[in-house]
Design a protein around this motif. Structure first.
Motif, short mmCIF file in Angstrom:
data_model
loop_
_atom_site.label_atom_id
_atom_site.label_comp_id
_atom_site.label_asym_id
_atom_site.label_seq_id
_atom_site.Cartn_x
_atom_site.Cartn_y
_atom_site.Cartn_z
N ILE A 732 23.95 -31.16 -4.45
CA ILE A 732 24.09 -32.58 -4.11
C ILE A 732 25.15 -32.75 -3.01
O ILE A 732 24.93 -33.43 -2.02
CB ILE A 732 24.49 -33.41 -5.35
N LEU A 733 26.26 -32.07 -3.18
CA LEU A 733 27.31 -32.19 -2.18
C LEU A 733 26.88 -31.58 -0.86
O LEU A 733 27.15 -32.12 0.21
CB LEU A 733 28.59 -31.52 -2.68
N LEU A 734 26.22 -30.48 -0.96
CA LEU A 734 25.80 -29.79 0.25
C LEU A 734 24.82 -30.65 1.02
O LEU A 734 24.87 -30.74 2.24
CB LEU A 734 25.16 -28.46 -0.14
N SER A 735 23.92 -31.30 0.30
CA SER A 735 22.88 -32.04 0.99
C SER A 735 23.36 -33.43 1.41
O SER A 735 22.74 -34.06 2.25
CB SER A 735 21.65 -32.17 0.09
N THR A 736 24.45 -33.89 0.86
CA THR A 736 24.91 -35.21 1.27
C THR A 736 26.10 -35.13 2.23
O THR A 736 26.06 -35.68 3.30
CB THR A 736 25.30 -36.08 0.06
N VAL A 737 27.12 -34.40 1.85
CA VAL A 737 28.26 -34.31 2.77
C VAL A 737 28.41 -32.91 3.35
O VAL A 737 29.40 -32.61 3.99
CB VAL A 737 29.58 -34.73 2.08
N ASN A 738 27.42 -32.08 3.11
CA ASN A 738 27.43 -30.75 3.70
C ASN A 738 28.67 -29.97 3.33
O ASN A 738 29.36 -29.42 4.18
CB ASN A 738 27.32 -30.86 5.22
N GLU A 739 28.96 -29.96 2.08
CA GLU A 739 30.18 -29.30 1.62
C GLU A 739 29.80 -28.35 0.49
O GLU A 739 29.52 -28.77 -0.61
CB GLU A 739 31.14 -30.39 1.11
#
Lengths: 779, 249
Positions: A732-739
């Protein structure tokens, strides 16, 4: 696919049994048969074990995309265009600075080349003390790498290409691909990461004075010439066949004096290629030696040597060590440390070296083939500990960012070693000077938000703001009227704070096995996460859903079996009408109807919820409902029993049993139906991981007790849920804030990479800086 | 290259360690609860044992200049701490004296020094020197009218302005209070069983290692990708220091 069995309108135990049996049989044939017993655990969260080879060593992954390259000097045209490899703008591409002294290095020694590991090497296990070094796994005994392999390509590989390569090859685990992407940013124009670091195991047959004779095993050296007469002439030196990698941190070998010969003018120590083979180590620049005839230590000049240790002679064992952290040497005699000497031993191109000067002098070296006399392990441990403490107590973190800057500008300096780091005030002075607290607080904030610890994040934030505003020296610039909540937040944090609640809910849903809820939250708040990496996360969640459904079905079946045993089980098995006491109970119509109705109502509710959508979307927890209705039923019949007869009658009525059977059928139905849909959706996916996981997941229904069965234990464990939850969070983080990971974790990995980069450029300073030490002594 | 792996549990331990050591009581409590399944089972116990709140209050007392309260609270928390750390005790008393001088209560300051500090300084060369320099402040004297004195002691109630050499004025600075507070905090931390004598959170150790590594690489001419930390609300914690550092340059 097993045929979908229509829901029977009337309960029939025989049909149920038949269906269960046929389904299990079908799945056994379909999935179980194909599985070989040697499958490693493949948790949903950390899959790839059997499908995508995990990348254990960076070298491996690099060698496929990077040609072995050699650090080039400033004369080489560098392709120094900035390349924004990563998504984090802050990470700049590496560039070799012009004027770096690396340019002077002989090319061959820059890094061991992949082909340095050759078949047929004499078996040599690096001595145990070397295991202290971070890069210990790369050490191997053996001949030096081939000289100066010049890369054909002078152009660095296109970083974009590298990224896509890495992503292509990392199907099956998005976390892996993001980690790899991070690593891929590093070596641009850096060097190839060494894949092997040769350590000396024998004397060179060629790099020696011709008066010296080397034994066939490469360990013994004899002086065969005439004894030299003049003070400095006619000596004979020999170097080992390869130089010592600084990544050892500490290197050590021992020399036994087999024969002192005519005059015992033996020098043991180290030398670079600068030393001419007609000189004793220590007499010329680039050599360091301890001399047996006078006990003096020579550090590159014929005289005067410095008083160092005792003389040594026949049968003595002299140990020679280099400490690449302090750039000094230490010597031992017969297992006892003499002391340290010199301070200018370089990181590179240093060879074990000895020199002999009078006839019949004869020595044998032990490069670690056999145990050392000196307890080198303990010595290295001490050095390692001291190095760690030095870094910790002498490194001061400075932060000099402009107030408006979006990032901390952090650098470190060494505080003078003269300052007592144990002096409370001096230490406090350091703390004062440091810009450590702010960055730490933000690292922790980032972590809490990343992992979705919402409550803690709120608490921490309010305490933090409290503290910031209370700070006695807060510059007056800060408008006191400003609401603390209005204080500037970094954009990344704000973004993640906004969605944190949803994310936490989704992740907790996965953790609790409520995949439907998780999927629906993600669908509405983080749709990108479901399509990320070709929907891999969605696939994994659906796998988990299948697992949950199967477990539920199995659970229901087991409970149903249990409730009706022992006679009931037999009855059920045979499909005949139960004949035990329960049946003889005086039942009225009411009792026939009532027990079954709440349960069927429960089912209807659940089924209605699903109408129009796949079974998978069902939100019901029929389990719970069933249980409560069953207990209600039981209670009622019990009270009635008591009231009416108080006999030995079983509290469970046959109709309740039937009802259970229907339940079981419906659960199994649901699993089958869900499985069909699920399979249909993914069977065209060609990714090996997906195929394998699909197979494994469906195999689940074949096992009697998936929770204990070796083949499925890992799929159904609580751990699997937790890992999937973590992965959901990450995606989720990767796909939203690229983290892809919290900053603290990044820092941990970064530290490790930095230390190994030091080893890769042959600097010994970081050889023992094992980042995992910060975790030690946790209570 | 060997990849460093760190488990979520270990990350959580690092964070809990930070919250405890840096004194975030309620955050530590809710973290021990919220992350319970990824933390050692004794996490909540650890939080409880760490006396986070008292440590914070003691620290704040020192930073306010209310040394007497700090000493009393210390004794409540750990009756032996001051006895086993004579230097710390002396520094606290010295700070007390400084506060008296700051407020211009010269007579009291003298009495206090004679009663509490002089006997201790007699037995210790270091202490004596420190006491002497504090007493020097009295020599420069309280000159309430010295409007030109640069030293602004900020939030003190009735501070007087003293014209004295910078080295002496440092004693009056807020930094000096913070130094004393840190020293006390360190002693309190060391006396707790948090895994050996601990002075700073593991997270600080990680940062030191990380930025040390970058510096060494840098010194060898390798331009390595830097790790950057986005600034957030935490920046407020050390904004004053970085400015002080700039000024001192």
């Amino acid at each position: 696919m097993p045929p979908a069995v229509p829901i029977p309108s009337n309960s029939s135990t025989s049909r149920l049994e038949h269906m269960l049996a046929s389904f299990e049989e079908a799945s056994r044939q379909r999935f179980g048969g194909r599985r070989d017993s040697g499958h490693g655990p493949t948790l949903p969260g950390i899959t790839t074990a059997s499908t995508t080879p995990p990348v254990h060593s960076f070298a491996q992954s690099v060698s496929s995309s990077f040609r072995p390259r050699v650090i080039r000097g400033p004369t080489t045209p560098t392709d120094g265009q900035p390349s924004s490899v990563g998504t984090r703008p802050s990470i700049s591409p590496t560039r070799l600075r012009a004027g770096s002294h690396l340019s002077n290095r002989p090319q061959a020694s820059v890094s061991a080349l992949p082909n340095a590991v050759r078949a047929g090497l004499p078996t040599f296990t690096p001595p145990a003390y070397l295991a202290n070094a971070l890069m210990a796994n790369l050490f191997h005994g053996g001949p030096p790498p081939p000289q100066a392999i010049v890369p054909n390509s002078r152009v660095a590989p296109d970083p974009q290409q590298i990224i896509s390569d890495s992503e292509d090859s990392s199907h099956g685990h998005s976390g892996l691909s993001s980690r790899r992407r991070y690593r891929m940013q590093i070596p641009r124009n850096f060097t190839s990461w060494p894949t092997a670091l040769p350590i000396p195991t024998q004397w060179s047959e060629t790099d020696k004075h011709n008066h010296l004779i080397v034994s066939s095993n490469g360990k013994e050296v004899t002086f065969s010439g005439h004894s030299g007469t003049s003070e400095t002439g006619s000596a004979a030196a020999i170097r080992a066949e390869c130089s010592i990698p600084a990544a050892c941190g500490v290197y050590y070998y021992e020399v036994k004096i087999l024969d002192r010969g005519y005059r015992g003018q033996i020098s043991v120590g180290f030398a670079t290629k600068e030393l001419h083979v007609s000189k004793l180590p220590g007499w010329e620049a680039g050599s360091w030696g301890y001399h047996g005839d006078d006990g003096l230590a020579f550090g590159g000049q014929p005289r005067p040597g410095s008083e160092f240790g005792p003389h040594f002679s026949t049968d003595d064992v002299i140990g020679c060590g280099i400490n690449f952290l302090d750039h000094n040497a230490f010597f031992t005699k017969n297992g006892t440390l003499i002391g340290s000497v010199f301070s200018d031993i370089p990181d590179r191109d240093v060879y074990p070296a000895i020199g002999l000067r009078s006839s019949n002098e004869h020595i044998r070296a032990n490069f670690g083939d056999s145990p050392f006399l000196f307890d080198i392990d303990a010595h290295v441990s001490r050095i390692k500990l001291k190095a760690w403490k030095d870094v910790q107590s002498h490194t001061t973190i400075l932060s000099r960012s402009q107030p408006q800057a979006s990032h901390y500008d952090i650098s470190s300096v060494d505080v003078s070693k003269r300052e007592h780091s144990d002096d409370g005030l001096a230490r406090a002075a350091r703390d004062q000077q440091e810009g450590l607290r702010g960055a730490m607080a933000d690292l922790v904030m980032d972590y809490l938000v990343f992992q979705g610890y919402a409550k803690t994040a709120r608490e921490f934030r309010s305490q933090l703001l409290d503290r910031v505003s209370k700070k006695p020296e807060t510059p007056a610039k800060t408008d006191p009227a400003m609401d603390v909540d209005e204080l500037p937040l970094s954009i990344a944090v704000r973004l993640r704070l906004d969605s944190m609640e949803h994310r936490t809910r989704a992740v907790n849903a996965v953790r609790n096995g409520d995949i439907d809820l998780a999927l629906s939250i993600m669908q509405s708040h983080f749709p990108a996460s479901l399509t990320h990496d070709e929907g891999l996360l969605r696939f994994k969640l659906q796998c988990q859903q299948f697992v949950e459904l199967s477990l539920e079905a199995q659970e229901v079946k087991r409970r149903s079996d249990k409730e009706h045993e022992p006679p009931e089980v037999d009855a059920a098995k045979s499909g005949s009408v139960p004949t035990d006491g329960a049946f003889a109970m005086d039942l009225d119509d009411d009792e026939h109807v009532v027990p079954s109705s709440p349960a069927s109502r429960g089912y209807v509710v659940w089924a209605n919820g699903n109408s129009g959508s796949s079974v998978a979307k069902g939100k019901g927890r029929p389990n719970a409902r069933r249980r409560s209705s069953a207990s209600r039923t039981g209670g009622r019949s019990q009270s009635r029993n008591r009231g009416e007869s108080g006999s030995l009658l079983s509290p469970i009525s046959p109709s309740a049993m039937e009802e259970d059977k229907i339940q079981v059928i419906r659960y199994v139905e649901r699993v089958v139906e869900y499985g069909m849909q699920f399979r249909k959706e993914w069977e065209s996916d060609t990714r090996p991981f997906v195929k394998e996981q699909l197979r494994r997941t469906f195999g689940l229904v074949a096992y009697d007790n998936p929770r204990t069965d070796q083949r499925s234990k890992d799929l159904v464990s609580e751990e699997a849920r937790l890992q999937l939850a973590d992965e959901a969070n990450r995606v989720i983080l990767l796909s939203t804030v690229n983290e892809p990971m919290p900053l603290i974790e990044r820092m941990y990995r970064h530290s490790n990479t930095t230390m190994q980069a030091l080893g890769a450029i042959e600097v010994g300073a970081g050889a023992f800086m094992d980042v995992s030490r910060i975790l030690e002594d946790f209570v | 290259m060997n990849e460093a792996k760190i488990s979520k549990r270990d990350l959580n331990r690092i964070v809990l360690d930070y919250l405890i050591l840096e004194g975030y009581q309620s955050a530590a409590e809710s973290f021990a609860e919220e992350a319970a399944h990824d933390l050692p089972t004794n996490a909540a116990q650890q939080v409880e044992n760490a006396n986070i709140e008292s440590r914070v209050q003691i620290r704040e007392a020192v930073e306010r200049g209310d040394i007497q309260t700090a000493i009393e609270m210390c004794n409540d928390l750990d009756p032996e701490i001051l006895e086993t750390h004579p230097a710390l005790h002396f520094h606290l008393l010295t700070q007390s004296l400084i506060e008296l001088i700051r407020e211009g209560r010269t007579a009291e300051a003298l009495t206090f020094a004679r009663a509490h500090l002089a006997p201790r300084a007699e037995r210790n060369e270091e202490f004596l020197k420190e006491l002497e320099s504090v007493m020097c402040l009295l020599v420069y004297g309280a000159t309430p009218t010295g409007a030109k004195g640069k030293e602004q002691t900020g939030n003190s109630k009735k501070s007087v302005e003293i014209n004295a050499p910078q080295s002496l004025l440092d004693l009056l600075s807020m930094q000096h209070r913070s130094l004393t507070a840190s020293e006390l905090n360190d002693a309190l931390l060391s006396s707790m069983s948090l895994g050996g004598p601990r002075r700073e959170p593991r997270l600080a150790g990680l940062m030191r290692l990380c930025f040390w590594g970058e510096r060494v690489l840098d010194s060898h001419g390798i331009d390595f990708p830097r790790l950057t930390i986005p600034k957030g609300e935490g920046a407020g914690l050390d904004s004053s220091q970085s400015e002080a550092a700039k000024e001192s340059k």
